[in-house]
Design a protein around this motif. Structure first.
Motif, PDB file in Angstrom:
ATOM      1  N   PRO A  98      51.113  95.529 106.649  1.00  0.00           N
ATOM      2  CA  PRO A  98      52.134  96.521 106.302  1.00  0.00           C
ATOM      3  C   PRO A  98      51.620  97.959 106.223  1.00  0.00           C
ATOM      4  CG  PRO A  98      52.392  94.568 104.927  1.00  0.00           C
ATOM      5  CD  PRO A  98      51.105  94.405 105.670  1.00  0.00           C
ATOM      6  N   LEU A  99      50.320  98.155 106.083  1.00  0.00           N
ATOM      7  CA  LEU A  99      49.797  99.518 106.010  1.00  0.00           C
ATOM      8  C   LEU A  99      49.854 100.240 107.353  1.00  0.00           C
ATOM      9  CD1 LEU A  99      46.645  99.133 103.740  1.00  0.00           C
ATOM     10  CD2 LEU A  99      48.879 100.073 103.126  1.00  0.00           C
ATOM     11  N   GLY A 100      49.851  99.492 108.424  1.00  0.00           N
ATOM     12  CA  GLY A 100      49.876 100.131 109.742  1.00  0.00           C
ATOM     13  C   GLY A 100      48.728 101.116 109.895  1.00  0.00           C
ATOM     14  N   PRO A 101      49.011 102.347 110.382  1.00  0.00           N
ATOM     15  CA  PRO A 101      47.939 103.316 110.617  1.00  0.00           C
ATOM     16  C   PRO A 101      47.291 103.834 109.342  1.00  0.00           C
ATOM     17  CG  PRO A 101      50.090 104.324 110.968  1.00  0.00           C
ATOM     18  CD  PRO A 101      50.329 102.855 110.787  1.00  0.00           C
ATOM     19  N   ARG A 102      47.879 103.559 108.186  1.00  0.00           N
ATOM     20  CA  ARG A 102      47.249 103.987 106.926  1.00  0.00           C
ATOM     21  C   ARG A 102      45.920 103.268 106.705  1.00  0.00           C
ATOM     22  NH1 ARG A 102      52.564 103.411 106.414  1.00  0.00           N
ATOM     23  NH2 ARG A 102      53.859 105.005 105.395  1.00  0.00           N
ATOM     24  N   ALA A 103      45.753 102.089 107.294  1.00  0.00           N
ATOM     25  CA  ALA A 103      44.478 101.371 107.222  1.00  0.00           C
ATOM     26  C   ALA A 103      43.510 102.072 108.163  1.00  0.00           C
ATOM     27  CB  ALA A 103      44.664  99.912 107.601  1.00  0.00           C
ATOM     28  N   HIS A 104      42.897 103.120 107.647  1.00  0.00           N
ATOM     29  CA  HIS A 104      42.072 104.011 108.477  1.00  0.00           C
ATOM     30  C   HIS A 104      40.860 103.289 109.036  1.00  0.00           C
ATOM     31  CE1 HIS A 104      39.957 107.573 109.800  1.00  0.00           C
ATOM     32  NE2 HIS A 104      38.951 107.293 108.997  1.00  0.00           N
ATOM     33  N   ALA A 105      40.198 102.495 108.203  1.00  0.00           N
ATOM     34  CA  ALA A 105      39.030 101.738 108.650  1.00  0.00           C
ATOM     35  C   ALA A 105      38.859 100.531 107.751  1.00  0.00           C
ATOM     36  CB  ALA A 105      37.774 102.601 108.618  1.00  0.00           C
ATOM     37  N   LEU A 106      38.356  99.449 108.316  1.00  0.00           N
ATOM     38  CA  LEU A 106      37.989  98.277 107.537  1.00  0.00           C
ATOM     39  C   LEU A 106      36.491  98.367 107.267  1.00  0.00           C
ATOM     40  CD1 LEU A 106      40.143  95.495 109.187  1.00  0.00           C
ATOM     41  CD2 LEU A 106      40.750  97.222 107.481  1.00  0.00           C
ATOM     42  N   TRP A 107      36.155  98.255 106.008  1.00  0.00           N
ATOM     43  CA  TRP A 107      34.825  98.592 105.500  1.00  0.00           C
ATOM     44  C   TRP A 107      34.025  97.302 105.304  1.00  0.00           C
ATOM     45  CZ3 TRP A 107      34.989 100.810  99.860  1.00  0.00           C
ATOM     46  CH2 TRP A 107      33.694 101.001  99.365  1.00  0.00           C
ATOM     47  N   ILE A 108      32.949  97.184 106.061  1.00  0.00           N
ATOM     48  CA  ILE A 108      32.091  96.009 106.011  1.00  0.00           C
ATOM     49  C   ILE A 108      30.863  96.385 105.196  1.00  0.00           C
ATOM     50  CG2 ILE A 108      30.844  94.292 107.393  1.00  0.00           C
ATOM     51  CD1 ILE A 108      32.695  95.170 109.762  1.00  0.00           C
ATOM     52  N   GLN A 109      30.923  96.129 103.891  1.00  0.00           N
ATOM     53  CA  GLN A 109      29.792  96.440 103.015  1.00  0.00           C
ATOM     54  C   GLN A 109      28.896  95.209 102.963  1.00  0.00           C
ATOM     55  OE1 GLN A 109      29.865  96.582  98.548  1.00  0.00           O
ATOM     56  NE2 GLN A 109      29.783  98.786  98.925  1.00  0.00           N
ATOM     57  N   LEU A 110      27.650  95.359 103.408  1.00  0.00           N
ATOM     58  CA  LEU A 110      26.739  94.226 103.506  1.00  0.00           C
ATOM     59  C   LEU A 110      25.763  94.213 102.337  1.00  0.00           C
ATOM     60  CD1 LEU A 110      26.143  94.481 107.337  1.00  0.00           C
ATOM     61  CD2 LEU A 110      27.522  92.781 106.129  1.00  0.00           C
ATOM     62  N   PRO A 111      25.324  93.030 101.914  1.00  0.00           N
ATOM     63  CA  PRO A 111      24.400  92.955 100.774  1.00  0.00           C
ATOM     64  C   PRO A 111      23.032  93.524 101.120  1.00  0.00           C
ATOM     65  CG  PRO A 111      24.663  90.800 101.789  1.00  0.00           C
ATOM     66  CD  PRO A 111      25.668  91.700 102.451  1.00  0.00           C
ATOM     67  N   GLY A 112      22.275  93.862 100.081  1.00  0.00           N
ATOM     68  CA  GLY A 112      20.937  94.419 100.297  1.00  0.00           C
ATOM     69  C   GLY A 112      20.003  93.476 101.017  1.00  0.00           C
ATOM     70  N   SER A 113      20.286  92.186 100.989  1.00  0.00           N
ATOM     71  CA  SER A 113      19.453  91.203 101.687  1.00  0.00           C
ATOM     72  C   SER A 113      19.757  91.127 103.184  1.00  0.00           C
ATOM     73  CB  SER A 113      19.645  89.819 101.059  1.00  0.00           C
ATOM     74  OG  SER A 113      21.001  89.420 101.154  1.00  0.00           O
ATOM     75  N   PHE A 114      20.817  91.806 103.628  1.00  0.00           N
ATOM     76  CA  PHE A 114      21.167  91.796 105.059  1.00  0.00           C
ATOM     77  C   PHE A 114      20.197  92.741 105.773  1.00  0.00           C
ATOM     78  CE2 PHE A 114      23.555  92.410 108.913  1.00  0.00           C
ATOM     79  CZ  PHE A 114      24.283  91.231 109.081  1.00  0.00           C
ATOM     80  N   ALA A 115      19.241  92.160 106.494  1.00  0.00           N
ATOM     81  CA  ALA A 115      18.088  92.884 107.037  1.00  0.00           C
ATOM     82  C   ALA A 115      18.239  93.134 108.540  1.00  0.00           C
ATOM     83  CB  ALA A 115      16.828  92.073 106.761  1.00  0.00           C
ATOM     84  N   PRO A 116      17.315  93.896 109.123  1.00  0.00           N
ATOM     85  CA  PRO A 116      17.373  94.122 110.576  1.00  0.00           C
ATOM     86  C   PRO A 116      17.419  92.828 111.386  1.00  0.00           C
ATOM     87  CG  PRO A 116      15.877  95.690 109.584  1.00  0.00           C
ATOM     88  CD  PRO A 116      16.301  94.758 108.483  1.00  0.00           C
ATOM     89  N   ALA A 117      16.790  91.767 110.902  1.00  0.00           N
ATOM     90  CA  ALA A 117      16.825  90.495 111.630  1.00  0.00           C
ATOM     91  C   ALA A 117      18.232  89.922 111.709  1.00  0.00           C
ATOM     92  CB  ALA A 117      15.892  89.485 110.951  1.00  0.00           C
TER      93      ALA A 117
END
Length: 293
Positions: A98-117
Motif C-alpha cells: 500500500p505504500l507504493g512509491p513512498r517505500a523509498h528503499a528496503l533496508w537490508i541491515q546485516l549483523p556484525g558477523s556478516f563478513a566479506p566471505a
C-alpha cells in the motif's frame, strides 16, 4: 532536487505537546510528524511485519513524496542470513504494497558477523529480489571498512544490483565519553562505525548519530553538510536520518540540518511547514470545600 530528512521514529513521548499535539490518536501521529520531516526509518518492521491494513494507514497519513526506508525483518537478515527466507520475505513485500512509491528503499541491515566471505550470499539474495523496489545495505563487520579488497567486493555487488550502501556515522557520538543516562545507554549498544561518505547510487541514504547536546550534534554533522550539498549539485537526491541518544529534539535537528544544507544550495526545495501544536488545556485546580468552625 530534493533532500529528505527524518528520524528513527515518527512518535516519541518527549515530543508530545511540543512537536506533536497531545493527546493525539495513534492514526494521526504520522500525519503530524510528516509536517516536520519528509522521511522516516522503518525500524519496527525489523521486529515484526505489520498488517497490510496498518501499512495502508501509513500511506493515508503521508503525501506521495514522503519517504519510508523500511528495514527487512530480522528473520530474513539475521535468523536466516538471507537464505531460505522466501516466506517471511514474501509476507513483508505483500504487507508494504500500500505504500507504493513512498517505500523509498528496503533496508537490508546485516549483523556484525556478516563478513566479506558472506558477500556471495548477499549477491544471490539481491539478484532474486523484485525490481519494483530499491535496496540499501548496511554492514557492520570491520573488514568492510578496513580492508580495501572487502570494500571493492561489496561495492561491486551493490553496484551490480543498483543498491546503496548505508553508512551509520557514529564518529561524533564516540568522540568523547557520555554525559547523560541516554548517552551511557547508547554507548554500550551503538556500533563504533568508521566514517564512510561515498555514494553508489543517485539516492544515497545516511544515518547520523549525534549527542544529546545540540551544539556537539551540529558540530559533528558539518562534514555531512559539505557531502550532501555536493551530492545535490551532482543531481543526487539524498535522505539523511538524524539520531541522538534520547531523540528528544530529533525532528527539530533534522529540519536544522536541512536548513544548513539549503543555505549552501539555494535551489533546494523547502520542507513542509509543521502543523501548529495548540497548547494543552490547563486543568482547573480543584476548589477546596469551605469548612466552618
Amino acid at each position: 532536487m530534493r533532500l529528505h530528512v527524518g528520524c528513527a521514529m515518527w512518535t516519541l513521548k518527549a515530543w508530545q505537546g511540543r512537536i506533536l499535539p497531545h493527546p493525539l490518536p495513534t492514526n494521526e501521529r504520522l500525519r503530524h510528524y510528516a509536517g516536520w520531516c519528509d522521511a522516516v526509518e522503518g525500524n519496527t518492521t525489523f521486529y515484526a511485519t505489520p498488517t497490510r491494513e496498518t501499512v495502508a494507514t501509513w500511506a493515508d497519513q503521508t503525501g506521495p513524496g514522503f519517504r519510508f526506508v523500511l528495514k527487512l525483518p530480522r528473520t530474513v537478515t539475521h535468523d536466516h542470513r538471507l537464505t531460505d527466507a522466501d516466506e517471511p520475505l514474501r509476507a513483508f513485500l505483500h504487507a508494504i504494497e500500500p505504500l507504493g512509491p513512498r517505500a523509498h528503499a528496503l533496508w537490508i541491515q546485516l549483523p556484525g558477523s556478516f563478513a566479506p566471505a558472506d558477500v556471495p550470499t548477499l549477491a544471490r539474495f539481491l539478484r532474486r529480489l523484485p525490481t519494483t523496489h530499491r535496496y540499501a545495505v548496511e554492514v557492520r563487520h570491520p573488514a568492510f571498512f578496513d580492508d580495501p579488497r572487502a570494500v571493492r567486493l561489496l561495492e561491486g555487488v551493490l553496484t551490480d544490483a543498483d543498491a546503496e550502501w548505508i553508512p551509520f556515522d557514529t564518529t561524533a557520538f564516540f568522540r568523547s565519553p557520555p554525559t547523560s543516562d541516554a548517552e551511557r545507554n547508547a554507548w554500550t549498544k551503538k556500533p563504533r562505525m568508521p566514517l564512510r561518505t561515498h555514494a553508489l547510487t543517485e539516492r544515497p541514504i545516511v544515518r547520523y548519530l549525534g549527542r544529546d547536546d545540540t551544539v556537539r550534534t551540529v558540530e559533528g554533522w558539518q562534514h555531512w553538510i559539505d557531502v550532501v550539498a555536493g551530492w545535490l549539485r551532482e543531481g543526487r537526491s539524498p535522505t539523511v536520518f538524524v539520531h541522538t541518544p534520547d531523540n528528544a529534539d530529533a525532528p527539530v535537528l533534522a529540519r536544522r540540518f536541512h536548513d544548513e544544507v539549503r543555505a549552501r544550495v539555494p535551489g533546494l526545495a523547502p520542507l513542509p511547514e509543521p502543523i501548529p501544536v495548540e497548547p494543552s488545556p490547563v486543568e482547573p485546580s480543584p476548589v477546596e470545600p469551605l469548612t466552618l468552625f
